[in-house]
Motif scaffolding. Sequence first.
Motif, PDB file in Angstrom:
ATOM      1  N   UNK A  58      22.488 101.709 -20.340  1.00 42.35           N
ATOM      2  CA  UNK A  58      21.699 100.515 -20.020  1.00 42.35           C
ATOM      3  C   UNK A  58      22.604  99.303 -20.151  1.00 42.35           C
ATOM      4  N   UNK A  59      22.753  98.605 -19.052  1.00 39.35           N
ATOM      5  CA  UNK A  59      23.519  97.369 -19.054  1.00 39.35           C
ATOM      6  C   UNK A  59      22.589  96.196 -19.319  1.00 39.35           C
ATOM      7  N   UNK A  60      23.126  95.198 -20.005  1.00 37.30           N
ATOM      8  CA  UNK A  60      22.391  93.961 -20.253  1.00 37.30           C
ATOM      9  C   UNK A  60      23.205  92.799 -19.719  1.00 37.30           C
ATOM     10  N   UNK A  94      17.462 106.350  -9.352  1.00 30.32           N
ATOM     11  CA  UNK A  94      18.265 106.618 -10.563  1.00 30.32           C
ATOM     12  C   UNK A  94      18.413 105.371 -11.431  1.00 30.32           C
ATOM     13  N   UNK A  95      18.488 104.209 -10.816  1.00 26.99           N
ATOM     14  CA  UNK A  95      18.680 102.949 -11.538  1.00 26.99           C
ATOM     15  C   UNK A  95      17.386 102.139 -11.503  1.00 26.99           C
ATOM     16  N   UNK A  96      17.164 101.377 -12.576  1.00 24.61           N
ATOM     17  CA  UNK A  96      16.010 100.490 -12.649  1.00 24.61           C
ATOM     18  C   UNK A  96      16.444  99.136 -13.173  1.00 24.61           C
ATOM     19  N   UNK A 145      12.299  87.483 -19.541  1.00 22.22           N
ATOM     20  CA  UNK A 145      12.569  86.044 -19.449  1.00 22.22           C
ATOM     21  C   UNK A 145      12.527  85.367 -20.812  1.00 22.22           C
ATOM     22  N   UNK A 146      11.795  85.915 -21.750  1.00 24.62           N
ATOM     23  CA  UNK A 146      11.759  85.340 -23.101  1.00 24.62           C
ATOM     24  C   UNK A 146      13.103  85.498 -23.798  1.00 24.62           C
ATOM     25  N   UNK A 147      13.861  86.516 -23.395  1.00 26.49           N
ATOM     26  CA  UNK A 147      15.172  86.758 -23.991  1.00 26.49           C
ATOM     27  C   UNK A 147      16.311  86.334 -23.079  1.00 26.49           C
ATOM     28  N   UNK A 148      15.984  85.739 -21.929  1.00 20.66           N
ATOM     29  CA  UNK A 148      17.020  85.328 -20.972  1.00 20.66           C
ATOM     30  C   UNK A 148      17.954  86.484 -20.622  1.00 20.66           C
ATOM     31  N   UNK A 149      17.389  87.640 -20.415  1.00 20.31           N
ATOM     32  CA  UNK A 149      18.203  88.836 -20.209  1.00 20.31           C
ATOM     33  C   UNK A 149      17.673  89.665 -19.044  1.00 20.31           C
ATOM     34  N   UNK A 150      18.606  90.178 -18.273  1.00 17.40           N
ATOM     35  CA  UNK A 150      18.271  91.131 -17.220  1.00 17.40           C
ATOM     36  C   UNK A 150      18.980  92.449 -17.545  1.00 17.40           C
ATOM     37  N   UNK A 151      18.317  93.552 -17.222  1.00 18.52           N
ATOM     38  CA  UNK A 151      18.815  94.873 -17.592  1.00 18.52           C
ATOM     39  C   UNK A 151      19.032  95.730 -16.346  1.00 18.52           C
ATOM     40  N   UNK A 152      19.903  96.712 -16.498  1.00 20.05           N
ATOM     41  CA  UNK A 152      20.058  97.739 -15.481  1.00 20.05           C
ATOM     42  C   UNK A 152      20.103  99.084 -16.205  1.00 20.05           C
ATOM     43  N   UNK A 153      19.005  99.822 -16.108  1.00 20.76           N
ATOM     44  CA  UNK A 153      18.947 101.157 -16.679  1.00 20.76           C
ATOM     45  C   UNK A 153      19.513 102.126 -15.660  1.00 20.76           C
ATOM     46  N   UNK A 154      20.538 102.847 -16.051  1.00 20.74           N
ATOM     47  CA  UNK A 154      21.216 103.762 -15.136  1.00 20.74           C
ATOM     48  C   UNK A 154      21.081 105.185 -15.654  1.00 20.74           C
ATOM     49  N   UNK A 155      20.400 106.013 -14.898  1.00 15.09           N
ATOM     50  CA  UNK A 155      20.187 107.405 -15.262  1.00 15.09           C
ATOM     51  C   UNK A 155      20.873 108.327 -14.265  1.00 15.09           C
TER      52      UNK A 155
END
Length: 119
Positions: free
Chosen positions: A19-21, A67-69, A74-84
């Motif tokens: 999981x990328x942040x 495979x990826x999501x 927004x409360x944490x100012x963060x976007x994620x990339x879940x890679x399976x």
Amino acid sequence: QVQLVESGGGLVQAGGSLRLSCAASGRTFSSFNMGWFRQAPGKEREFVASITWSAGSTAYADSVKGRFTISRDNAKNTVYLQMNTLKPEDTAVYYCARKINPFSAYDAWGPGTQVTVSS
């Protein structure tokens, strides 16, 4: 000016997950559409996924669909990339980027995080 910093990259075996942040500075993060891109050695940077400011809409490259999501908090100012179900061909430097509105270009980029998938 927004600053973006990616984290979560590393070495993983084929079939594994990461999981990328992407953490963003600034108080207007929730106004921006965000995207993930990647660049493999000797190749051009390519689109991976994007998400609208409200997380109401997402888009994926065909190569990662299913495979990826992509998601955001927004409360944490963060976007994620879940890679399976990672594949060796997913090996690349992954970048997050911001666009101010749906019609603009991505205008702010992070330094990238390396993802290496071994076979």
